[in-house]
Design a protein around this motif. Structure first.
Motif, PDB file in Angstrom:
ATOM      1  N   SER A 126       0.816  -1.216   0.000  1.00 12.84           N
ATOM      2  CA  SER A 126       0.000   0.000   0.000  1.00 12.84           C
ATOM      3  C   SER A 126       0.847   1.262   0.000  1.00 12.84           C
ATOM      4  O   SER A 126       0.338   2.349  -0.277  1.00 12.84           O
ATOM      5  CB  SER A 126      -0.944  -0.001   1.215  1.00 12.84           C
ATOM      6  N   GLY A 127       2.133   1.132   0.265  1.00 14.40           N
ATOM      7  CA  GLY A 127       3.023   2.284   0.210  1.00 14.40           C
ATOM      8  C   GLY A 127       3.447   2.645  -1.195  1.00 14.40           C
ATOM      9  O   GLY A 127       4.065   3.696  -1.397  1.00 14.40           O
ATOM     10  N   GLY A 128       3.140   1.799  -2.175  1.00 19.31           N
ATOM     11  CA  GLY A 128       3.503   2.083  -3.556  1.00 19.31           C
ATOM     12  C   GLY A 128       2.484   2.978  -4.246  1.00 19.31           C
ATOM     13  O   GLY A 128       1.456   3.341  -3.678  1.00 19.31           O
ATOM     14  N   ASP A 129       2.770   3.296  -5.498  1.00 15.64           N
ATOM     15  CA  ASP A 129       1.876   4.143  -6.287  1.00 15.64           C
ATOM     16  C   ASP A 129       0.827   3.328  -7.040  1.00 15.64           C
ATOM     17  O   ASP A 129      -0.270   3.826  -7.314  1.00 15.64           O
ATOM     18  CB  ASP A 129       2.691   4.968  -7.285  1.00 15.64           C
ATOM     19  N   PHE A 130       1.186   2.096  -7.385  1.00 21.38           N
ATOM     20  CA  PHE A 130       0.276   1.206  -8.120  1.00 21.38           C
ATOM     21  C   PHE A 130       0.446  -0.205  -7.580  1.00 21.38           C
ATOM     22  O   PHE A 130       1.531  -0.592  -7.148  1.00 21.38           O
ATOM     23  CB  PHE A 130       0.609   1.194  -9.626  1.00 21.38           C
ATOM     24  N   ARG A 131      -0.655  -0.986  -7.663  1.00 23.09           N
ATOM     25  CA  ARG A 131      -0.627  -2.391  -7.267  1.00 23.09           C
ATOM     26  C   ARG A 131      -1.309  -3.207  -8.358  1.00 23.09           C
ATOM     27  O   ARG A 131      -2.509  -3.015  -8.611  1.00 23.09           O
ATOM     28  CB  ARG A 131      -1.343  -2.594  -5.920  1.00 23.09           C
ATOM     29  N   ILE A 132      -0.543  -4.103  -8.972  1.00 22.39           N
ATOM     30  CA  ILE A 132      -1.073  -4.979 -10.012  1.00 22.39           C
ATOM     31  C   ILE A 132      -1.044  -6.394  -9.464  1.00 22.39           C
ATOM     32  O   ILE A 132       0.009  -6.883  -9.030  1.00 22.39           O
ATOM     33  CB  ILE A 132      -0.256  -4.857 -11.306  1.00 22.39           C
ATOM     34  N   ALA A 133      -2.198  -7.048  -9.445  1.00 18.88           N
ATOM     35  CA  ALA A 133      -2.336  -8.341  -8.771  1.00 18.88           C
ATOM     36  C   ALA A 133      -2.760  -9.424  -9.745  1.00 18.88           C
ATOM     37  O   ALA A 133      -3.501  -9.175 -10.703  1.00 18.88           O
ATOM     38  CB  ALA A 133      -3.350  -8.238  -7.633  1.00 18.88           C
ATOM     39  N   SER A 134      -2.311 -10.640  -9.491  1.00 18.94           N
ATOM     40  CA  SER A 134      -2.764 -11.789 -10.258  1.00 18.94           C
ATOM     41  C   SER A 134      -4.185 -12.152  -9.827  1.00 18.94           C
ATOM     42  O   SER A 134      -4.612 -11.814  -8.720  1.00 18.94           O
ATOM     43  CB  SER A 134      -1.829 -12.978 -10.039  1.00 18.94           C
ATOM     44  N   PRO A 135      -4.941 -12.864 -10.676  1.00 17.75           N
ATOM     45  CA  PRO A 135      -6.318 -13.244 -10.304  1.00 17.75           C
ATOM     46  C   PRO A 135      -6.382 -14.092  -9.043  1.00 17.75           C
ATOM     47  O   PRO A 135      -7.387 -14.059  -8.323  1.00 17.75           O
ATOM     48  CB  PRO A 135      -6.804 -14.032 -11.530  1.00 17.75           C
ATOM     49  N   ASP A 136      -5.319 -14.856  -8.747  1.00 22.06           N
ATOM     50  CA  ASP A 136      -5.345 -15.738  -7.580  1.00 22.06           C
ATOM     51  C   ASP A 136      -4.769 -15.076  -6.324  1.00 22.06           C
ATOM     52  O   ASP A 136      -4.661 -15.723  -5.282  1.00 22.06           O
ATOM     53  CB  ASP A 136      -4.585 -17.029  -7.873  1.00 22.06           C
ATOM     54  N   ALA A 137      -4.398 -13.803  -6.393  1.00 23.30           N
ATOM     55  CA  ALA A 137      -3.870 -13.121  -5.215  1.00 23.30           C
ATOM     56  C   ALA A 137      -4.984 -12.920  -4.192  1.00 23.30           C
ATOM     57  O   ALA A 137      -6.173 -12.826  -4.541  1.00 23.30           O
ATOM     58  CB  ALA A 137      -3.267 -11.777  -5.605  1.00 23.30           C
ATOM     59  N   ASN A 138      -4.606 -12.861  -2.917  1.00 26.52           N
ATOM     60  CA  ASN A 138      -5.595 -12.581  -1.872  1.00 26.52           C
ATOM     61  C   ASN A 138      -4.980 -11.676  -0.820  1.00 26.52           C
ATOM     62  O   ASN A 138      -3.755 -11.633  -0.657  1.00 26.52           O
ATOM     63  CB  ASN A 138      -6.171 -13.866  -1.273  1.00 26.52           C
ATOM     64  N   PHE A 139      -5.841 -10.948  -0.121  1.00 24.81           N
ATOM     65  CA  PHE A 139      -5.408  -9.815   0.692  1.00 24.81           C
ATOM     66  C   PHE A 139      -6.072  -9.857   2.060  1.00 24.81           C
ATOM     67  O   PHE A 139      -7.243 -10.225   2.185  1.00 24.81           O
ATOM     68  CB  PHE A 139      -5.771  -8.509  -0.010  1.00 24.81           C
ATOM     69  N   SER A 140      -5.326  -9.419   3.069  1.00 25.70           N
ATOM     70  CA  SER A 140      -5.892  -9.353   4.414  1.00 25.70           C
ATOM     71  C   SER A 140      -5.146  -8.335   5.268  1.00 25.70           C
ATOM     72  O   SER A 140      -3.914  -8.272   5.218  1.00 25.70           O
ATOM     73  CB  SER A 140      -5.824 -10.725   5.091  1.00 25.70           C
ATOM     74  N   ILE A 141      -5.904  -7.544   6.020  1.00 23.61           N
ATOM     75  CA  ILE A 141      -5.321  -6.758   7.114  1.00 23.61           C
ATOM     76  C   ILE A 141      -5.365  -7.694   8.318  1.00 23.61           C
ATOM     77  O   ILE A 141      -6.365  -7.786   9.026  1.00 23.61           O
ATOM     78  CB  ILE A 141      -6.116  -5.460   7.365  1.00 23.61           C
ATOM     79  N   MET A 142      -4.284  -8.410   8.516  1.00 28.48           N
ATOM     80  CA  MET A 142      -4.268  -9.619   9.347  1.00 28.48           C
ATOM     81  C   MET A 142      -3.987  -9.364  10.827  1.00 28.48           C
ATOM     82  O   MET A 142      -4.138 -10.254  11.663  1.00 28.48           O
ATOM     83  CB  MET A 142      -3.191 -10.560   8.772  1.00 28.48           C
ATOM     84  N   GLU A 143      -3.614  -8.133  11.201  1.00 28.13           N
ATOM     85  CA  GLU A 143      -3.065  -7.899  12.535  1.00 28.13           C
ATOM     86  C   GLU A 143      -4.005  -8.270  13.677  1.00 28.13           C
ATOM     87  O   GLU A 143      -3.557  -8.704  14.746  1.00 28.13           O
ATOM     88  CB  GLU A 143      -2.637  -6.429  12.663  1.00 28.13           C
ATOM     89  N   ALA A 144      -5.334  -8.093  13.483  1.00 27.26           N
ATOM     90  CA  ALA A 144      -6.279  -8.397  14.561  1.00 27.26           C
ATOM     91  C   ALA A 144      -6.206  -9.858  14.984  1.00 27.26           C
ATOM     92  O   ALA A 144      -6.509 -10.204  16.131  1.00 27.26           O
ATOM     93  CB  ALA A 144      -7.701  -8.047  14.126  1.00 27.26           C
ATOM     94  N   LYS A 145      -5.788 -10.709  14.074  1.00 29.67           N
ATOM     95  CA  LYS A 145      -5.643 -12.141  14.387  1.00 29.67           C
ATOM     96  C   LYS A 145      -4.649 -12.357  15.513  1.00 29.67           C
ATOM     97  O   LYS A 145      -4.752 -13.317  16.282  1.00 29.67           O
ATOM     98  CB  LYS A 145      -5.207 -12.888  13.131  1.00 29.67           C
ATOM     99  N   TRP A 146      -3.671 -11.459  15.626  1.00 30.38           N
ATOM    100  CA  TRP A 146      -2.621 -11.589  16.635  1.00 30.38           C
ATOM    101  C   TRP A 146      -2.821 -10.593  17.777  1.00 30.38           C
ATOM    102  O   TRP A 146      -1.908 -10.353  18.571  1.00 30.38           O
ATOM    103  CB  TRP A 146      -1.246 -11.378  15.993  1.00 30.38           C
ATOM    104  N   GLY A 147      -4.011 -10.006  17.878  1.00 30.76           N
ATOM    105  CA  GLY A 147      -4.285  -9.059  18.943  1.00 30.76           C
ATOM    106  C   GLY A 147      -3.600  -7.727  18.748  1.00 30.76           C
ATOM    107  O   GLY A 147      -3.286  -7.033  19.724  1.00 30.76           O
ATOM    108  N   LEU A 148      -3.361  -7.339  17.488  1.00 29.16           N
ATOM    109  CA  LEU A 148      -2.665  -6.093  17.172  1.00 29.16           C
ATOM    110  C   LEU A 148      -3.499  -5.254  16.213  1.00 29.16           C
ATOM    111  O   LEU A 148      -4.499  -5.723  15.657  1.00 29.16           O
ATOM    112  CB  LEU A 148      -1.313  -6.401  16.523  1.00 29.16           C
TER     113      LEU A 148
END
Length: 270
Positions: A125-147
């Protein structure tokens, strides 16, 4: 035998830098050496006037699976080093991992495949552009670890997503696919071959003056959330700086005589 570097960077004849997260055996999970390597590299690239564009990708099956929790959270010293700040409003080492790409005065494009989770998503997310493959997946994962996300996400996510979508992802740690990430604003484009598509975009960008690319990036980062008056002032100021530069003259010559394009000079805009 010495351990392989966490990050590698090569610069080709087009002055396009390819940065590779180089910890495929751990799904490019982020440990202290990777934090240090990325932060050192972004500082180096920000000072390089020759580099015209940067592409970042991950080696192996995944772009980045997030923090190496075992190596980082079990070390109180490591966590303190990452979170320490010399000044409250300046980024710490954890935040610089993401926001450092903003200081590079040329396009920064992330080519994403597989998992892009937690710190990996904040990195991209710090970049200017993000190009992803169809099979890519995304998560804001920190809550899983209590953060909570604390690696520059407070800047990047507000610029890319609606507040409710950000809250949903950060509170649930849910995983979303490429299409939903694109709908949310996290992904610029979906492509079967993200790196090839990223390189194509980089080539389109470097047809323009390096001063224009640097000024455009700086203008919108500084004015996206500021007052209208400051935005209009900086727009005029940067235009004057670009307009008196030698690369502005070269840009005109390239348009008038496309069959005989002179090369741009190294970036002068600061």
């Amino acid at each position: 035998m010495s351990e392989q570097p966490r990050v590698t960077c090569t610069i080709d004849d087009n002055q396009i830098a390819t940065v590779i997260l180089n910890r495929a055996d751990k799904l490019n999970a982020i440990d202290m050496p990777m934090f240090q390597a990325v932060n050192h590299l972004t500082k180096s690239l920000s000072r390089n006037k020759q580099v015209r564009a940067v592409i970042v990708k991950g080696d192996g099956s995944d772009f980045c699976s997030g923090l190496d929790v075992k190596s980082l959270l079990t070390s109180k010293t490591g966590a303190l080093k990452l979170l320490f700040k010399w000044w409250p409003t300046l980024p710490n080492d954890a935040q610089r991992f993401s926001v450092g790409w903003r200081d590079i005065p040329c396009p920064v494009i992330f080519a994403i495949h597989g998992r892009c989770w937690g710190g990996g998503l904040q990195l991209a997310s710090g970049g200017d552009f993000r190009i992803a493959s169809p099979d890519a997946n995304f998560s804001i994962m920190e809550a899983k670890w209590g953060l909570i996300p604390d690696m520059g996400g407070a800047l990047a996510f507000r610029e890319l997503m609606r507040q409710d979508h950000t809250l949903e992802m950060a509170m649930t740690a849910k995983v979303i696919d490429s299409q939903q990430a694109k709908d949310y604003g996290l992904v610029t484009k979906i492509a079967e071959h993200p790196y090839a598509e990223a390189y194509k975009l980089a080539q389109e960008c470097i047809e323009r003056s390096p001063d224009v690319l640097a000024a455009t990036k700086k203008l919108y980062h500084k004015t996206w959330w500021t007052s209208p008056g400051l935005a209009l002032f900086l727009e005029t100021w940067y235009q004057l700086k670009v307009g008196i530069g030698k690369n502005r003259i070269i840009a005109g010559k390239r348009e008038r005589r496309p069959e005989d394009k002179p090369d741009y000079l190294p970036r002068q805009f600061k």
